[in-house]
Motif scaffolding. Structure first.
Motif, PDB file in Angstrom:
ATOM      1  N   ASN A 235     -41.281  70.949 107.323  1.00 45.35           N
ATOM      2  CA  ASN A 235     -42.729  70.902 107.141  1.00 45.35           C
ATOM      3  C   ASN A 235     -43.136  70.708 105.684  1.00 45.35           C
ATOM      4  O   ASN A 235     -43.999  71.394 105.160  1.00 45.35           O
ATOM      5  N   ASN A 236     -42.509  69.759 105.014  1.00 45.31           N
ATOM      6  CA  ASN A 236     -42.863  69.473 103.624  1.00 45.31           C
ATOM      7  C   ASN A 236     -44.009  68.465 103.588  1.00 45.31           C
ATOM      8  O   ASN A 236     -43.820  67.257 103.416  1.00 45.31           O
ATOM      9  N   LEU A 237     -45.208  69.019 103.764  1.00 44.40           N
ATOM     10  CA  LEU A 237     -46.435  68.224 103.874  1.00 44.40           C
ATOM     11  C   LEU A 237     -47.537  68.751 102.957  1.00 44.40           C
ATOM     12  O   LEU A 237     -48.721  68.502 103.191  1.00 44.40           O
ATOM     13  N   ALA A 238     -47.171  69.471 101.908  1.00 42.09           N
ATOM     14  CA  ALA A 238     -48.174  70.069 101.017  1.00 42.09           C
ATOM     15  C   ALA A 238     -48.983  68.986 100.312  1.00 42.09           C
ATOM     16  O   ALA A 238     -48.539  67.846 100.150  1.00 42.09           O
ATOM     17  N   GLY A 239     -50.162  69.357  99.856  1.00 49.09           N
ATOM     18  CA  GLY A 239     -51.122  68.385  99.347  1.00 49.09           C
ATOM     19  C   GLY A 239     -51.021  68.046  97.873  1.00 49.09           C
ATOM     20  O   GLY A 239     -51.983  67.518  97.303  1.00 49.09           O
ATOM     21  N   TYR A 240     -49.891  68.304  97.230  1.00 48.55           N
ATOM     22  CA  TYR A 240     -49.757  67.953  95.813  1.00 48.55           C
ATOM     23  C   TYR A 240     -49.651  66.442  95.612  1.00 48.55           C
ATOM     24  O   TYR A 240     -50.109  65.912  94.606  1.00 48.55           O
ATOM     25  N   LEU A 241     -49.018  65.753  96.550  1.00 53.46           N
ATOM     26  CA  LEU A 241     -48.910  64.305  96.510  1.00 53.46           C
ATOM     27  C   LEU A 241     -49.711  63.725  97.672  1.00 53.46           C
ATOM     28  O   LEU A 241     -49.796  64.318  98.740  1.00 53.46           O
ATOM     29  N   ALA A 242     -50.268  62.536  97.454  1.00 51.51           N
ATOM     30  CA  ALA A 242     -51.041  61.893  98.515  1.00 51.51           C
ATOM     31  C   ALA A 242     -50.103  61.303  99.561  1.00 51.51           C
ATOM     32  O   ALA A 242     -48.999  60.858  99.232  1.00 51.51           O
TER      33      ALA A 242
END
Length: 382
Positions: A235-242
């Motif tokens: 679940n590597n979907l964090a919002g740091y990158l678009a």
């Protein structure tokens, strides 16, 4: 007998380091409010003067508490740092553009063979660790270039029972480093969970959890012979990158990627659990990498209109990579658990892709779509 074993254990711990020095003796409060930066600076300065100059190893011990710092803690190869327990000894960075801990560059074999740097039983929190919804897009300013938890240089480092979260750039950076062992770590809520860069080699990441970063693990900069084994990568979907919303998904530095191998060779990815990524494994301009015996859980949630997550992606000139004996499972019958995406450029020859019997037809169709590639004879079982 039991008492003798306890005594022997205590004796061994005493002599594991030349000295065991408590940070509170330098005025550190660990109350979650006071800035303890000066205490760490004073401790490291005195340790260097008294012990490092004598080539003696020292452990800087951090009791339970939350220690606020505004500058990174910088250690040489004679100084290790350990806490009381990973969930109770916390070092928290309050500045948006600062690392938590830096290990100095050292390649002097006379120093290295005397022992490892240990980083153990600690939690490192960045400025974003308090954000409630880590999946929402972050407003990360372009001048924030140093927001990383641990920055590891040099030879022989052991990182055990460590948690790193809340850093805009990287949770753990391994830069031009050799023989780095990471075991039982929890790397969460960072731009890139673990970056391996600038010809780093012999990184062993095992029994760790890499979750809720924008990208789980990024191997680049001609790094080679690194081993990513027996981990949970999810679940590597964090919002740091678009997210990359294009059909080609060509932007490697976009969120939703489990592992990226970019300009790196001879790396081993085996026996890991993967779940919920737009792209599980992306390989660009890389060769001789082995991805085998992993488990992939694939869904239909994507950032674009494909409605099907991608298992493997090859782009650039990527040859002689092996993807085999992996197990994939789809959440819906309409989802293809073995989707392979090829860029429309350069060379994909001598790669081995074994997606299992059920994926053969769709894999062949995917390869045939790429008329301009030179992908030759992928391994497709009968």
């Amino acid at each position: 007998m039991k008492s003798y074993l306890i005594f022997f254990g205590l004796l061994l711990s005493i002599f594991s380091y030349s000295q065991n020095i408590d940070i509170t003796k330098y005025g550190a409060k660990g109350d979650g409010v006071s800035d303890d930066t000066k205490a760490f600076e004073n401790a490291v300065t005195e340790i260097k003067k008294k012990y490092s100059n004598q080539k003696k190893h020292v452990n800087l011990y951090i009791p339970s508490g939350t220690y606020i710092i505004s500058k990174p803690i910088v250690l040489n190869k004679y100084i290790s740092i350990t806490g009381e327990f990973v969930n109770s000894t916390i070092i928290k960075v309050k500045e948006a553009n600062s690392e938590a801990l830096i290990l100095e560059k050292s390649y002097d074999e006379n120093i290295i063979y005397n022992g490892y740097n240990y980083i153990k039983n600690l939690t490192f929190l960045g400025p974003n660790s308090d954000i409630q919804n880590i999946f929402t897009p972050k407003n990360i300013k372009s001048n924030i270039t140093n927001s990383s938890g641990l920055k590891i240089y040099g030879l022989r480092t052991r990182i055990e029972d460590v948690q790193v979260e809340g850093f805009s750039n990287n949770g753990i950076e391994i830069i031009s480093a050799y023989y780095t062992f990471l075991n039982n770590c929890f790397v969460r809520n960072n731009g890139v969970g673990i970056l391996i860069d600038k010809e780093s080699t012999s990184v062993y990441l095992t029994k760790s959890e890499v979750r809720h970063n924008s990208i789980g693990i990024y191997i680049t900069g001609r790094s080679f012979a690194n081993f990513i084994n027996d981990n949970m990568i999810e679940n590597n979907l964090a919002g740091y990158l678009a997210p990359d919303k294009t059909s080609q998904l060509s932007n490697l530095k976009s969120n939703g990627r489990a592992i990226v191998i970019d300009g790196a060779s001879n790396n081993i990815i085996t026996n890991n659990y993967f779940e919920q990524h737009y792209i599980s494994i992306a390989v660009k301009d890389s060769y001789n990498n082995l991805i085998n015996n992993n488990f992939f859980a694939v869904t239909g949630d994507t950032a674009n209109n494909d409605k099907n997550q991608t298992l493997y992606q090859l782009s650039g000139s990527s040859i002689n990579n092996v993807f085999e004996k992996n197990v994939t499972i789809n959440s819906l019958e309409s989802v293809n658990p073995n989707k392979v995406k090829l860029g429309a450029d350069l060379d994909y020859s001598r790669n081995t892709i074994d997606t299992g019997a059920e994926g053969n037809t769709k894999l062949k169709e995917e390869l045939l779509k790429n008329k301009t590639s030179s992908f030759k004879s992928p391994k497709i079982p009968n």
